[in-house]
Design an enzyme around this catalytic site. Structure first.
Site, PDB file in Angstrom:
ATOM      1  N   GLY D 151      29.901 -16.020 -37.876  1.00  0.00           N
ATOM      2  CA  GLY D 151      31.168 -15.313 -37.828  1.00  0.00           C
ATOM      3  C   GLY D 151      32.170 -16.071 -36.970  1.00  0.00           C
ATOM      4  O   GLY D 151      31.803 -16.920 -36.147  1.00  0.00           O
ATOM      5  N   CYS D 152      33.440 -15.775 -37.159  1.00  0.00           N
ATOM      6  CA  CYS D 152      34.486 -16.524 -36.463  1.00  0.00           C
ATOM      7  C   CYS D 152      34.492 -16.216 -34.964  1.00  0.00           C
ATOM      8  O   CYS D 152      34.500 -17.127 -34.134  1.00  0.00           O
ATOM      9  CB  CYS D 152      35.846 -16.247 -37.091  1.00  0.00           C
ATOM     10  SG  CYS D 152      36.210 -14.492 -37.340  1.00  0.00           S
ATOM     11  N   TYR D 153      34.489 -14.926 -34.611  1.00  0.00           N
ATOM     12  CA  TYR D 153      34.458 -14.590 -33.191  1.00  0.00           C
ATOM     13  C   TYR D 153      33.200 -15.144 -32.521  1.00  0.00           C
ATOM     14  O   TYR D 153      33.290 -15.777 -31.455  1.00  0.00           O
ATOM     15  CB  TYR D 153      34.509 -13.074 -32.985  1.00  0.00           C
ATOM     16  CG  TYR D 153      35.837 -12.414 -33.265  1.00  0.00           C
ATOM     17  CD1 TYR D 153      36.974 -12.749 -32.536  1.00  0.00           C
ATOM     18  CD2 TYR D 153      35.953 -11.422 -34.237  1.00  0.00           C
ATOM     19  CE1 TYR D 153      38.185 -12.121 -32.776  1.00  0.00           C
ATOM     20  CE2 TYR D 153      37.167 -10.788 -34.483  1.00  0.00           C
ATOM     21  CZ  TYR D 153      38.280 -11.136 -33.752  1.00  0.00           C
ATOM     22  OH  TYR D 153      39.478 -10.507 -33.972  1.00  0.00           O
TER      23      TYR D 153
END
Lengths: 349, 349, 349, 349
Positions: D151-153
């Protein structure tokens, strides 16, 4: 009788915002505006959006005597240090002064010297200056001749936390405030870092660990219900937008309460306030929802998994974070309805 | 006696803007708001920025009879076609109607059918509807029961050109209007084309050669001093900003005048108008300078090399281009000061 | 053998963009970068986004002799006037020069003096400078020692109109170009007008009737198929976005053709070009669709009601409008594949 | 031999970004793209900025068998849940699968069910999926058939903290991550909350206390050097910009080290990494400085007053936070240079 008002440092954004707001104030007439850079020019040359109100105002170079003759009230929208050189004369001449700089916010001249890197030249005035957050210091403001308008970040953080600290609900020593500000907070002076091409599509922190609003936040939160705040953890960031302050504040609950109980404490505290909205469950502040208004929106969420109470606040940095608060202070200190000239609702979208 | 006002289609941006403006109107109380999508919910759930004003307003499904009982005046912020189905009943029931849709702007039902692709269902009302541009049709508006609020692009173009056409100064048959609009003009309905990620850093035209504001512009400019406008050349573009309409209009002078003479014609024409500012030499409109206000800024430049007079106008599409003009029309038609609830100055920055 | 390349004026946006692009060029090594302001500092201090490529580059003060020793090719990303003081020495020392300033674009020294307000100090070089638009002057560029990189606005307008003028399809004397530019075109020097807070939510024209790209456009379009362009009508505007030039060009057809026929003329003309895309019917350019790339998108619409052919073009002002075109010119003039270091597709969203 | 690659869910932003990047990959040919909504249409109709590369690609409805025949590698840019229904077939048919959804990131099917509200339908694959963060799991990725792209976060937070946790330098149980994301992270599906008019000039949190990236962060940070992370405090916010993730992470040092020592730990850890830049003292990450690139910038500041180590990381959510990381994983798993098709430097300004 209509008050004669002067705006010192009228060419900055907070100066322009004061003119915008006061132009609609029925008990005020703006008689004097100063700007070193634009001296001799009509105010509408500085801020063309105010063409119509500002045509008759001619920018003056600063002259404390001249201001004293022309005005009953002076708003100082000057840089810090500059402010404390002119304010004493204005006070001696009997003017009411609402100072938007940082010069009269700190009670301790040594703390000022430590953070601002210069000695305070009017330390005797620090004790008599009221800290201009009406929601928390209304009585003092009402009787003060000198009102120190709060900083923008402190306003958001102090309003969000004070009721919780008063009730002893959160640990004063473990507060973390992650704050974000629109670019207008950096003012109108040209600089590479605030160019559109640099800011847009960018998000970054600045003055990490060392922002000058830290001592102001510590001063105002310390001692609330005997709290020892210690050193606040505060990181300011720059948002790619013009207006808005948003503070996400992480706190550790000291008692076992539900989210709704924390919300009630805030809601009860601000029940009679015109400019603070405590948001219902599941709704969070958004800077867009307060833009152009004097409102402060506060929301919260209790993270039960991690035992954290997240408190969030949003204001418009140029209004509740500066010029709107200054007008509110004028109203409080003049016995006028607190929302005079501040009735307008946020501009959305 | 305070007027009871209803806002039909209150969940769109122009509906929200009407609530924002009318919330400060001393002669108005909003008694009814409709929204099919939000029926039963408080208005503040639709527009959280209006929490405080909108809490007591509950969105209703549309019911012309119910509206007629609750209101003296109805603002229709409905999509075109929908508007003409409800307006006749409101008028029969004696309400004053200010319609923000396109349904009653065109005088010729056939032109409506040609451009909107559907027959007009209340053609008899077209003749009695006043075109709601007070600067040009104040007397008609004052006595009309039905006021057709102008389109946003037409407002900017018609205000800019009418004085010049009246004096026979520009060639009516060779007008080119290159217009640009902020995204809020596309409304609040979700669509891929108006997502932040698509719009930001983008600039593009849309509906090139075929925008529905064309017949409205042609109707209002034709016949001014006997002008034959013919087919206007009009290209709308989408700006990566929320608010603002800017029109750059290329005209061919018919007489040999100086730039200052053209400016005087405009300035004289609008001398007594509260909401039109004709800018001095060398200053040009900027959408940022009118944002949030009901102002229209007009500037011009004579290009002597090419023999072209460039006329430029900027408005806030949601205010002077929609809801502000609607409030202005209400004031005109009610004999109130024309700027009631419209006093606020532009929000800059 | 890899070319040794110098970038003069590397701290401006076009300088930074040259480094970004050339860092991926397999036949180039950047050996020298100049910046008066940052002399002695690593290039990554100027442009932190290039940390990694720019660490080893140290900014130098300008010294034509030093440059001549260090480089085979010099890109001059200097302000006009400055450029013409250094270019002659570089040429004498045998360097190939690609000049991004305006100093060598105009063929007539008098026109230069008229528009730039100063005499040209190297008029003898004007005749030998190739106008660096490869799509139209590839052969000249291939053999020139000095290449004058076109202006950003002219690139969009000249690429859009030249094929139509060549075929005698539009009236050369009645062209109107309404152009819009992102803020990065104003450069990186701090100024109030390009601050984020001033630009965002604003759209405005500037240099109305008098922009210095006018003579360049007139020069390049005049004489195409014997056209007499006369005085071009050109209005530049500032967009609230970083990158992008969009030109909406109004032309009058001289022949009775269909929209599809005009499109074919453009499509045929650019059939073998890597960087020009002629869009199909109903699709129009968008600056967002070319961002970060060397592409020029061209679209058109025939307005049959008014007899107007609207031609539209979009480029990234820092790439096809400046540094990308400069790299393309380097490739052309070095016999390399024209898209070397320019392969990347637009960054969307 | 060039790999035949399919992109499933190509009409979303991560799908478009995969095409943009892979179009320049010399060892890849895109043979198949799927989109239910655009089935039958050329890819350039979905993403006009890729006109030229996408013309020959026709969007297909999803058909696992057809994909298996057309491709050696499948990138799944599908919504979670959808992904786990198609991936098993692709794996059985021998394809390598790089999944950008959340479906194969969590090792524990029960945790998946708890956070995603649905049972996992292919739990047997969870153990064999490599977590696709090459900087930390390169060997596993190299030999895996199924790679779960992070995921990006989590990417921003895990890269920032892992080296510090490995050395036992920070308290694993008291981590607070205040994260901010550009709007493109919300995808291309139209929704009111991501309209330009809603987002611009707004900053707000969302999914406070309950974002689905929480278990992923906890999984990857737990057990690093035996750490017990407990429940991470994580608040995501929406930035008014297209691209960029910024995480401000507050940690409590366990040892008495200088800021420079912490920096060295990070710098040493990432010394050989192409895509991680540890910034020098006094420089902090900025999303604008990584835009369009696969870079992750990490900075830090030790707040000695409060005893807090602030670690900050910035990435482009669509590149290092999604599609760029996926290409990097392809390269790692294919034995290619890790930066193939990822060489381009950030687009600034």
């Amino acid at each position: 009788m209509v008050m004669r008002v002067g705006i010192l440092g009228a060419s900055g954004y907070t100066g322009g915002e004061l003119v915008r707001l006061l132009a609609c104030h029925p008990e005020v007439t703006i008689t004097h505006v100063t700007s070193e850079r634009y001296a001799g020019q009509p105010f509408s040359a500085v801020y063309p959006h105010l063409t119509g109100v500002g045509d008759s105002l001619i920018c003056q170079a600063m002259d404390a005597q001249q201001i004293s003759e022309a005005c009953d009230v002076a708003f100082c929208a000057l840089p810090h240090v500059t402010s404390m050189t002119v304010v004493p004369t204005l006070l001696e001449n009997g003017l009411k002064v609402i100072d938007l700089s940082a010069d009269f916010r700190l009670k301790d001249a040594q703390v000022y010297a430590d953070w601002y890197g210069t000695d305070h030249t009017a330390p005797a005035l620090l004790a008599q200056a009221a800290y201009g957050l009406p929601e928390l210091h209304r009585a003092e403001i009402a009787k003060a001749q000198l009102i120190a308008n709060p900083g923008c970040y402190p306003t958001s953080i102090i309003l969000a936390l004070t009721p919780l600290l008063r009730e002893g609900l959160i640990d004063p020593a473990r507060i973390i405030a992650d704050s974000k500000s629109g670019v207008s907070g950096a003012g109108r002076s040209p600089g590479q870092a605030t160019l559109f091409s640099e800011v847009s599509e960018g998000f970054k922190p600045y003055k990490v660990t060392g922002h000058r609003h830290i001592p102001e936040i510590e001063q105002e939160l310390s001692g609330v219900n005997g709290s020892d705040i210690g050193a606040i953890r505060f990181t300011p960031h720059l948002l790619p937008q013009i207006r808005g302050i948003f503070s996400t504040i992480y706190t550790i609950p000291l008692q076992d309460r539900t989210e709704e109980e924390y919300r009630s404490v805030l809601a009860d505290h601000y029940r009679d306030e015109m400019f603070v909205r405590v948001l219902p469950k599941g709704r969070f502040p958004d800077t867009h929802h307060v833009r152009g208004s004097n409102l402060c929106d506060i929301g919260l969420a209790l993270d039960e998994r991690s035992g954290t109470l997240v408190v969030m606040a949003a204001i418009d940095n140029l209004v509740k974070g500066a010029s709107g608060a200054a007008v509110q202070n004028l109203n409080v200190s003049s016995g006028l309805p607190e929302n005079m000239a501040l009735e307008q609702w946020p501009l959305f979208p």
